[in-house]
Design a protein around this motif. Structure first.
Motif, PDB file in Angstrom:
ATOM      1  N   GLY A   1     -15.660  10.987  -7.150  1.00 44.34           N
ATOM      2  CA  GLY A   1     -15.785  11.043  -5.698  1.00 44.34           C
ATOM      3  C   GLY A   1     -15.766   9.679  -5.044  1.00 44.34           C
ATOM      4  O   GLY A   1     -15.148   9.489  -3.990  1.00 44.34           O
ATOM      5  N   ASN A   2     -16.419   8.688  -5.666  1.00 44.52           N
ATOM      6  CA  ASN A   2     -16.439   7.342  -5.092  1.00 44.52           C
ATOM      7  C   ASN A   2     -15.048   6.722  -5.069  1.00 44.52           C
ATOM      8  O   ASN A   2     -14.660   6.061  -4.103  1.00 44.52           O
ATOM      9  CB  ASN A   2     -17.392   6.439  -5.886  1.00 44.52           C
ATOM     10  N   ALA A   3     -14.294   6.936  -6.146  1.00 43.00           N
ATOM     11  CA  ALA A   3     -12.938   6.386  -6.210  1.00 43.00           C
ATOM     12  C   ALA A   3     -12.040   7.039  -5.157  1.00 43.00           C
ATOM     13  O   ALA A   3     -11.222   6.362  -4.513  1.00 43.00           O
ATOM     14  CB  ALA A   3     -12.355   6.596  -7.606  1.00 43.00           C
ATOM     15  N   LEU A   4     -12.187   8.341  -4.966  1.00 41.64           N
ATOM     16  CA  LEU A   4     -11.402   9.045  -3.955  1.00 41.64           C
ATOM     17  C   LEU A   4     -11.720   8.515  -2.556  1.00 41.64           C
ATOM     18  O   LEU A   4     -10.817   8.231  -1.765  1.00 41.64           O
ATOM     19  CB  LEU A   4     -11.688  10.543  -4.018  1.00 41.64           C
ATOM     20  N   LYS A   5     -13.005   8.387  -2.272  1.00 36.65           N
ATOM     21  CA  LYS A   5     -13.414   7.901  -0.950  1.00 36.65           C
ATOM     22  C   LYS A   5     -12.927   6.476  -0.712  1.00 36.65           C
ATOM     23  O   LYS A   5     -12.417   6.164   0.373  1.00 36.65           O
ATOM     24  CB  LYS A   5     -14.928   7.971  -0.797  1.00 36.65           C
ATOM     25  N   ASN A   6     -13.074   5.617  -1.711  1.00 37.86           N
ATOM     26  CA  ASN A   6     -12.637   4.228  -1.553  1.00 37.86           C
ATOM     27  C   ASN A   6     -11.137   4.130  -1.316  1.00 37.86           C
ATOM     28  O   ASN A   6     -10.671   3.317  -0.510  1.00 37.86           O
ATOM     29  CB  ASN A   6     -13.034   3.403  -2.774  1.00 37.86           C
TER      30      ASN A   6
ATOM     31  N   MET B   1       0.831  -1.207   0.000  1.00 34.06           N
ATOM     32  CA  MET B   1       0.000   0.000   0.000  1.00 34.06           C
ATOM     33  C   MET B   1       0.864   1.255   0.000  1.00 34.06           C
ATOM     34  O   MET B   1       0.547   2.237  -0.671  1.00 34.06           O
ATOM     35  CB  MET B   1      -0.908  -0.010   1.237  1.00 34.06           C
ATOM     36  N   GLU B   2       1.928   1.228   0.765  1.00 32.15           N
ATOM     37  CA  GLU B   2       2.769   2.413   0.889  1.00 32.15           C
ATOM     38  C   GLU B   2       3.643   2.631  -0.337  1.00 32.15           C
ATOM     39  O   GLU B   2       3.795   3.747  -0.816  1.00 32.15           O
ATOM     40  CB  GLU B   2       3.640   2.297   2.145  1.00 32.15           C
ATOM     41  N   GLU B   3       4.220   1.548  -0.862  1.00 31.91           N
ATOM     42  CA  GLU B   3       5.129   1.701  -1.993  1.00 31.91           C
ATOM     43  C   GLU B   3       4.389   1.750  -3.327  1.00 31.91           C
ATOM     44  O   GLU B   3       4.906   2.280  -4.302  1.00 31.91           O
ATOM     45  CB  GLU B   3       6.136   0.540  -2.006  1.00 31.91           C
ATOM     46  N   ASN B   4       3.203   1.175  -3.376  1.00 27.41           N
ATOM     47  CA  ASN B   4       2.407   1.205  -4.604  1.00 27.41           C
ATOM     48  C   ASN B   4       1.006   1.749  -4.312  1.00 27.41           C
ATOM     49  O   ASN B   4       0.024   1.028  -4.401  1.00 27.41           O
ATOM     50  CB  ASN B   4       2.305  -0.208  -5.197  1.00 27.41           C
ATOM     51  N   PRO B   5       0.937   3.031  -3.952  1.00 27.22           N
ATOM     52  CA  PRO B   5      -0.374   3.613  -3.645  1.00 27.22           C
ATOM     53  C   PRO B   5      -1.247   3.662  -4.897  1.00 27.22           C
ATOM     54  O   PRO B   5      -0.743   3.778  -6.018  1.00 27.22           O
ATOM     55  CB  PRO B   5      -0.037   5.033  -3.160  1.00 27.22           C
ATOM     56  N   PRO B   6      -2.550   3.522  -4.718  1.00 26.82           N
ATOM     57  CA  PRO B   6      -3.446   3.529  -5.882  1.00 26.82           C
ATOM     58  C   PRO B   6      -3.496   4.893  -6.554  1.00 26.82           C
ATOM     59  O   PRO B   6      -3.287   5.929  -5.917  1.00 26.82           O
ATOM     60  CB  PRO B   6      -4.805   3.164  -5.268  1.00 26.82           C
ATOM     61  N   LYS B   7      -3.775   4.870  -7.838  1.00 28.92           N
ATOM     62  CA  LYS B   7      -3.971   6.107  -8.598  1.00 28.92           C
ATOM     63  C   LYS B   7      -5.422   6.130  -9.058  1.00 28.92           C
ATOM     64  O   LYS B   7      -5.916   5.148  -9.614  1.00 28.92           O
ATOM     65  CB  LYS B   7      -3.038   6.168  -9.810  1.00 28.92           C
ATOM     66  N   VAL B   8      -6.108   7.234  -8.788  1.00 29.68           N
ATOM     67  CA  VAL B   8      -7.536   7.324  -9.085  1.00 29.68           C
ATOM     68  C   VAL B   8      -7.836   8.565  -9.911  1.00 29.68           C
ATOM     69  O   VAL B   8      -7.015   9.478 -10.027  1.00 29.68           O
ATOM     70  CB  VAL B   8      -8.375   7.356  -7.784  1.00 29.68           C
ATOM     71  N   ASN B   9      -9.018   8.573 -10.480  1.00 24.99           N
ATOM     72  CA  ASN B   9      -9.522   9.747 -11.176  1.00 24.99           C
ATOM     73  C   ASN B   9      -9.924  10.786 -10.143  1.00 24.99           C
ATOM     74  O   ASN B   9     -10.825  10.554  -9.328  1.00 24.99           O
ATOM     75  CB  ASN B   9     -10.720   9.353 -12.040  1.00 24.99           C
ATOM     76  N   LYS B  10      -9.270  11.932 -10.141  1.00 32.71           N
ATOM     77  CA  LYS B  10      -9.500  12.944  -9.117  1.00 32.71           C
ATOM     78  C   LYS B  10     -10.896  13.550  -9.184  1.00 32.71           C
ATOM     79  O   LYS B  10     -11.326  14.262  -8.271  1.00 32.71           O
ATOM     80  CB  LYS B  10      -8.447  14.048  -9.228  1.00 32.71           C
TER      81      LYS B  10
ATOM     82  N   PHE C   1      -4.295  14.809  -0.119  1.00 33.49           N
ATOM     83  CA  PHE C   1      -3.938  13.397  -0.010  1.00 33.49           C
ATOM     84  C   PHE C   1      -3.770  12.708  -1.360  1.00 33.49           C
ATOM     85  O   PHE C   1      -3.661  11.502  -1.436  1.00 33.49           O
ATOM     86  CB  PHE C   1      -4.994  12.677   0.838  1.00 33.49           C
ATOM     87  N   PHE C   2      -3.752  13.517  -2.422  1.00 37.75           N
ATOM     88  CA  PHE C   2      -3.505  13.002  -3.767  1.00 37.75           C
ATOM     89  C   PHE C   2      -2.613  13.990  -4.503  1.00 37.75           C
ATOM     90  O   PHE C   2      -2.760  15.209  -4.346  1.00 37.75           O
ATOM     91  CB  PHE C   2      -4.818  12.816  -4.533  1.00 37.75           C
ATOM     92  N   ASP C   3      -1.691  13.451  -5.301  1.00 37.44           N
ATOM     93  CA  ASP C   3      -0.845  14.360  -6.070  1.00 37.44           C
ATOM     94  C   ASP C   3      -1.543  14.759  -7.369  1.00 37.44           C
ATOM     95  O   ASP C   3      -2.721  14.432  -7.580  1.00 37.44           O
ATOM     96  CB  ASP C   3       0.532  13.729  -6.343  1.00 37.44           C
ATOM     97  N   ASP C   4      -0.845  15.467  -8.227  1.00 39.40           N
ATOM     98  CA  ASP C   4      -1.447  15.987  -9.458  1.00 39.40           C
ATOM     99  C   ASP C   4      -1.925  14.891 -10.394  1.00 39.40           C
ATOM    100  O   ASP C   4      -2.831  15.094 -11.197  1.00 39.40           O
ATOM    101  CB  ASP C   4      -0.438  16.880 -10.201  1.00 39.40           C
ATOM    102  N   THR C   5      -1.316  13.706 -10.288  1.00 38.50           N
ATOM    103  CA  THR C   5      -1.706  12.605 -11.171  1.00 38.50           C
ATOM    104  C   THR C   5      -2.829  11.747 -10.582  1.00 38.50           C
ATOM    105  O   THR C   5      -3.295  10.809 -11.225  1.00 38.50           O
ATOM    106  CB  THR C   5      -0.501  11.691 -11.467  1.00 38.50           C
TER     107      THR C   5
END
Length: 200
Positions: free
Chosen positions: A24-29, A12-21, A172-176
């Motif tokens: 909203g559901n993806a961000l919350k999950n 989880m720490e080294e491969n954090p998920p990337k979501v569509n910013k 809690f999310f970067d630009d990508t």
């Protein structure tokens, strides 16, 4: 036996998920998964699936009524099956009502239940519940405020205490759109400390 899971934390720490910013559901999950991961890896907690099991049981009973109605109609075609079909349809909708009540009133946004096991195995487990919400305003896709609540129920006394915080999603999310796991962990540990240090 019930200690942290280093492999899970590493993943989880080294491969954090990337979501569509903008989802909203993806961000919350993603945030929920990170909070759960912190609770289960930073502390010697064991996840409890009782709430999820309850939902699955209710859903299974509802589906069971549907399957029974289909099987009965196949054995005794309509109109012979009318009474059984009506009973099963009503029972299905009753179970859906029970499921709605269960998710709204009992689960109440809880996505993780973690047990703090007594080392001696004598006292009942302390129970930690993590719940969250990311409300959707009327005129936009989602709110940028992630509401997180941690609640602890002491197994020995049955008393409870809790703390909550409101976090801005963008932090809690970067630009990508990649999750900043360290930032989430910092907030969860702070909130956990707030609950731990509260007096009953």
């Amino acid at each position: 036996m019930f200690g942290p899971h280093p492999l899970m934390a590493q993943t989880m720490e080294e491969n954090p998920p990337k979501v569509n910013k903008w989802d909203g559901n993806a961000l919350k999950n993603a945030l929920d998964d990170a909070v759960k991961d912190v609770l289960l890896t930073q502390f010697s907690y064991v996840e409890s699936h009782k709430l999820l099991d309850g939902r699955l049981i209710i859903s299974s009973v509802a589906v069971g009524f549907s399957i029974f109605a289909l099987a009965w109609d196949w054995l005794y075609p309509f109109p012979q099956s009318r009474t059984v079909m009506c009973v099963c349809v009503m029972a299905y909708f009753v179970m859906m009502g029970v499921l709605t009540w269960y998710t709204t009133c009992l689960e109440h946004g809880i996505f993780c239940t973690a047990l703090n096991k007594d080392a001696a195995g004598i006292d009942p487990d302390d129970v930690w519940n993590a719940s969250s919400s990311l409300k959707r305003p009327f005129f936009s896709r989602f709110d940028n405020k992630y509401h997180l609540r941690l609640a602890q129920r002491m197994g020995k006394t049955g008393k409870g205490k809790e703390a909550h915080t409101t976090l801005t999603v963008e932090h809690f999310f970067d630009d990508t759109g990649k999750l900043l796991y360290g930032s989430v962990a910092k907030e969860v540990l702070r909130l956990h400390s707030d609950v731990d240090n509260k007096k009953n």
